[in-house]
Design a protein around this motif. Structure first.
Motif, PDB file in Angstrom:
ATOM      1  N   ILE A  67       0.851  -1.283  -0.051  1.00  0.00           N
ATOM      2  CA  ILE A  67      -0.079   0.035  -0.051  1.00  0.00           C
ATOM      3  C   ILE A  67       0.814   1.300  -0.065  1.00  0.00           C
ATOM      4  N   ASN A  68       0.836   2.060  -0.849  1.00  0.00           N
ATOM      5  CA  ASN A  68       1.783   3.269  -1.130  1.00  0.00           C
ATOM      6  C   ASN A  68       0.860   4.396  -0.936  1.00  0.00           C
ATOM      7  N   ALA A  69      -0.576   4.406  -1.193  1.00  0.00           N
ATOM      8  CA  ALA A  69      -1.392   5.636  -1.418  1.00  0.00           C
ATOM      9  C   ALA A  69      -2.675   5.172  -0.771  1.00  0.00           C
ATOM     10  N   VAL A  70      -3.458   6.073  -0.356  1.00  0.00           N
ATOM     11  CA  VAL A  70      -4.947   6.018   0.298  1.00  0.00           C
ATOM     12  C   VAL A  70      -5.607   5.197  -0.911  1.00  0.00           C
ATOM     13  N   THR A  71      -5.443   5.586  -2.335  1.00  0.00           N
ATOM     14  CA  THR A  71      -6.363   4.929  -3.332  1.00  0.00           C
ATOM     15  C   THR A  71      -5.856   3.432  -3.528  1.00  0.00           C
ATOM     16  N   ASP A  72      -4.569   3.162  -3.043  1.00  0.00           N
ATOM     17  CA  ASP A  72      -4.486   1.551  -3.281  1.00  0.00           C
ATOM     18  C   ASP A  72      -5.352   0.797  -2.033  1.00  0.00           C
ATOM     19  N   LEU A  73      -5.178   1.476  -1.098  1.00  0.00           N
ATOM     20  CA  LEU A  73      -6.004   0.873   0.183  1.00  0.00           C
ATOM     21  C   LEU A  73      -7.371   0.696  -0.058  1.00  0.00           C
ATOM     22  N   GLU A  74      -8.129   1.978  -0.713  1.00  0.00           N
ATOM     23  CA  GLU A  74      -9.346   1.850  -1.165  1.00  0.00           C
ATOM     24  C   GLU A  74      -9.757   0.907  -2.051  1.00  0.00           C
ATOM     25  N   LEU A  76      -8.161  -1.926  -2.880  1.00  0.00           N
ATOM     26  CA  LEU A  76      -7.978  -3.353  -2.415  1.00  0.00           C
ATOM     27  C   LEU A  76      -9.276  -3.553  -1.344  1.00  0.00           C
ATOM     28  N   LEU A  77      -9.871  -2.783  -0.649  1.00  0.00           N
ATOM     29  CA  LEU A  77     -10.974  -2.905   0.269  1.00  0.00           C
ATOM     30  C   LEU A  77     -12.154  -2.891  -0.446  1.00  0.00           C
ATOM     31  N   ALA A  78     -12.316  -2.211  -1.788  1.00  0.00           N
ATOM     32  CA  ALA A  78     -13.453  -2.451  -2.375  1.00  0.00           C
ATOM     33  C   ALA A  78     -13.873  -3.625  -2.744  1.00  0.00           C
ATOM     34  N   GLY A  79     -13.012  -4.609  -3.130  1.00  0.00           N
ATOM     35  CA  GLY A  79     -13.382  -6.003  -3.163  1.00  0.00           C
ATOM     36  C   GLY A  79     -13.374  -6.858  -2.065  1.00  0.00           C
ATOM     37  N   THR A  80     -13.430  -6.379  -0.809  1.00  0.00           N
ATOM     38  CA  THR A  80     -13.594  -7.033   0.452  1.00  0.00           C
ATOM     39  C   THR A  80     -15.047  -7.236   0.962  1.00  0.00           C
ATOM     40  N   ALA A  81     -15.506  -8.395   1.318  1.00  0.00           N
ATOM     41  CA  ALA A  81     -16.880  -8.320   1.962  1.00  0.00           C
ATOM     42  C   ALA A  81     -16.835  -8.170   3.526  1.00  0.00           C
ATOM     43  N   VAL A  82     -17.980  -7.637   3.888  1.00  0.00           N
ATOM     44  CA  VAL A  82     -18.310  -7.414   5.407  1.00  0.00           C
ATOM     45  C   VAL A  82     -18.103  -8.600   6.023  1.00  0.00           C
TER      46      VAL A  82
END
Length: 108
Positions: A67-74, A76-82
Motif C-alpha cells: 500500500i503506497n497511497a490511500v487509493t491503493d488501500l481503497e 483493495l478494500l473495495a473488493g472485500t466483503a463485510v
C-alpha cells in the motif's frame, strides 16, 4: 476511511463511498509515512481499534499487497466483503507489525 471521509494531506478532504468500514482516518503525502498510508485517527471500538491499529501507524500492506497511497488501500478494500478478515501490516516506531482485522459494515 472513517465515516466516509479521508484526509488528503493538507490539500483538502474527499469523500469515500466504500460500503465497508475499518474505522480509521488516513492521510496521503504525510512526511511521517514516506511509503504507505499514515493513520491520523482510529475510531474507538471500530475494527482497526479492535485489531490494535494505532494513530501514527503507517499502513504498508494489506494481505501482503503493498500500500503506497490511500487509493491503493481503497481499491483493495473495495473488493472485500463485510466480515472478511484481512492482515494489515503497519510500520510502528521502526518495527513492522501485522494485525488481523475483521472488516465491518459502514455504520449509519
Amino acid at each position: 476511511a472513517e465515516d466516509g471521509i479521508r484526509d488528503i494531506g493538507v490539500t483538502g478532504v474527499q469523500t469515500c463511498a466504500l460500503p465497508i468500514w475499518i474505522g480509521i482516518q488516513m492521510q496521503d503525502n504525510d512526511p511521517r509515512a514516506n511509503d504507505g498510508v499514515y493513520v491520523s485517527a482510529v475510531r474507538d471500538g471500530g475494527p482497526a481499534a479492535r485489531a490494535g491499529i494505532q494513530v501514527a501507524d503507517v499502513i504498508v500492506a494489506i494481505d501482503d499487497t503493498p500500500i503506497n497511497a490511500v487509493t491503493d488501500l481503497e481499491r483493495l478494500l473495495a473488493g472485500t466483503a463485510v466480515g472478511s478478515r484481512i492482515d494489515v501490516t503497519v510500520r510502528r516506531q521502526g518495527q513492522t507489525v501485522t494485525r488481523a482485522l475483521e472488516v465491518a459494515a459502514r455504520p449509519d
